[in-house]
Design an enzyme around this catalytic site. Structure first.
Site, short mmCIF file in Angstrom:
data_model
loop_
_atom_site.label_atom_id
_atom_site.label_comp_id
_atom_site.label_asym_id
_atom_site.label_seq_id
_atom_site.Cartn_x
_atom_site.Cartn_y
_atom_site.Cartn_z
N ASP A 12 37.25 35.38 38.51
CA ASP A 12 36.95 36.06 37.25
C ASP A 12 36.53 37.49 37.56
O ASP A 12 35.52 37.72 38.23
CB ASP A 12 35.83 35.32 36.51
CG ASP A 12 35.68 35.76 35.08
OD1 ASP A 12 36.43 36.65 34.64
OD2 ASP A 12 34.79 35.21 34.38
N ASP A 106 42.15 38.65 33.08
CA ASP A 106 41.23 38.89 34.19
C ASP A 106 40.66 37.61 34.79
O ASP A 106 39.66 37.66 35.51
CB ASP A 106 40.08 39.80 33.74
CG ASP A 106 39.16 39.12 32.74
OD1 ASP A 106 39.60 38.16 32.07
OD2 ASP A 106 38.00 39.55 32.63
N GLU A 107 41.27 36.49 34.53
CA GLU A 107 40.66 35.21 34.93
C GLU A 107 41.75 34.18 35.23
O GLU A 107 42.74 34.09 34.51
CB GLU A 107 39.77 34.72 33.78
CG GLU A 107 39.03 33.45 34.03
CD GLU A 107 38.21 33.03 32.80
OE1 GLU A 107 37.47 32.05 32.91
OE2 GLU A 107 38.33 33.69 31.74
#
Length: 408
Positions: A12, A106-107
């Site tokens: 993350d 983003d993860e």
């Protein structure tokens, strides 16, 4: 594969949008940066750690963020740039495993099961992954490693900022038991309040609670939540989940009553959905219009309207989708302002590029198909803003971290 043999990694990025802006703009480093809409309807998409010190967090209304930190620097954000950076991040992830499940820009989850001979001990591999991201992108990523998805996710949360936490299979219960029950997926504020009223405050207490009590408090989800609390999470990393629909929506910066502005938003969303469909070589038949009215119902709720129709043939043409949306908008017979408008296309099917080139579908204009191809090529090369049909665009109150299929 048995849970004890699985090695799942959750990565993350730390304050992704804000960190990208601070990297690219040195004057923002060390400053409370808020990425998102600054209007009265705006929402925080990301906050730097300097801004988080004031209690600012994602999904917070921008008005509240400014109240908490008057000196916060608001940045509108650049989704094209964030998508480019996301692609670079995921390229690094895929060096470590072909099984990467993106949850947002983003993860992601990575399945590192059985990779020790190739990558070495998992903790060393996780350290190298973090170092690669830092060296190549000058960004920080927090990582959690565990035999099950939920535990890996919690571990990465607890590792923030810019940390690494590995939870071995034999330590899962020891790790979970003292944590607050709200850490369990699916246990929101209402369920958490019901549980705490019955003396269930920690994950360990939830793990020991009888199923009949949990059904009473949480319905059918109760026993499932208890299994998660015991570290029993059989979900695999899914790199290739099939899309059920393609959609676009926006919350307007101000409530909208004028039919022309609503129609323009319909056209903008229709073209955006169509572009993504064409990139993925997908077509759809069912058009759905979603409208959130501006009238407050209390508790942050607003009236929601949904209208749908099925086209005679599947399409990936924005004009046809927009026409259908216009019919649905008229069918809604709006008498009050609109806060949010969205369009989605479902009942998807693959489009055969070669067959379509030779034999256009019923109702399809070959000239439109060629025009779409030209527009797609120009936008792919020079960016979406390089060419827009009739100035079709829509103002948004905020940004999204959602991964959208067919978007570059």
């Amino acid at each position: 594969m048995p849970e004890a043999m699985r090695t799942l990694l959750h990565a993350d990025m730390d304050a992704f949008y804000a960190s990208v802006e601070q990297r690219d703009r040195p004057e923002l480093r060390g400053q409370p940066v808020v990425v998102g809409g600054a209007s009265s309807r705006g929402v925080v998409a990301a906050a730097s750690y300097e801004a988080r010190a004031y209690g600012i967090h994602s999904a917070m209304p921008s008005v509240e963020a400014r109240r908490r930190c008057p000196r916060a620097i608001f940045v509108r954000g650049d989704m094209a740039k964030y998508r480019r950076e996301s692609r670079r991040i995921f390229e690094i992830f895929r060096r470590y495993s072909p099984r990467v499940e993106g949850l947002s820009l983003d993860e992601a989850f990575l399945d590192l099961s059985g990779t020790e001979k190739l990558l070495g001990p998992v903790e060393d591999a996780a350290k190298r992954l973090r170092a690669d991201v830092r060296r190549e992108l000058q960004l920080a990523v927090s990582v959690g490693v565990a035999p099950v998805k939920m535990v890996a996710k919690i571990a990465s949360d607890l590792a923030k900022p810019d940390g690494l936490l590995v939870v071995d299979a034999e330590r899962v219960r020891e790790f979970l038991d003292p944590l607050p029950v709200g850490r369990i997926w699916g246990v929101g504020p209402v369920a958490r309040q019901s549980l705490t009223q019955r003396g269930i405050d920690t994950i360990g207490q939830l793990a020991l609670a009888p199923d009949f009590l949990l059904r009473e408090l949480m319905g059918s989800w109760g026993p499932v939540a208890a299994r998660l609390a015991r570290g029993q999470d059989l979900r695999e990393v899914e790199p290739y989940r099939e899309a059920k629909s393609y959609g676009e929506e926006n919350t307007f910066a101000e409530d909208v009553s004028k039919p022309a502005r609503l129609a323009a938003a319909c056209r903008a969303h229709a073209e955006a959905v169509a572009r993504r469909l064409r990139r993925d070589r997908i077509r759809g038949r069912r058009v759905t219009l979603k409208l959130k009215l501006a009238r407050r119902l209390g508790g942050g709720r607003y009236p929601l309207l949904s209208r749908s129709l099925t086209l005679p043939v599947a399409t990936d043409d924005g004009r046809l989708i927009a026409r259908a949306a216009a019919k649905l908008l008229a069918r809604a017979e709006l008498q009050e302002p609109v806060r949010l408008l969205g369009i989605s296309l479902s009942r998807l099917e693959p489009s055969d590029a070669e067959q379509l080139a030779l034999l256009p579908s019923e109702g399809e204009d070959p000239r439109r198909r060629r025009l779409n191809q030209v527009v797609d090529a120009v936008q792919d090369r020079f960016g979406r803003q390089a060419l827009e049909r009739g100035g079709v665009s829509v103002e948004r109150a905020g940004l999204s971290l959602q991964i959208k299929r067919g978007e570059r």
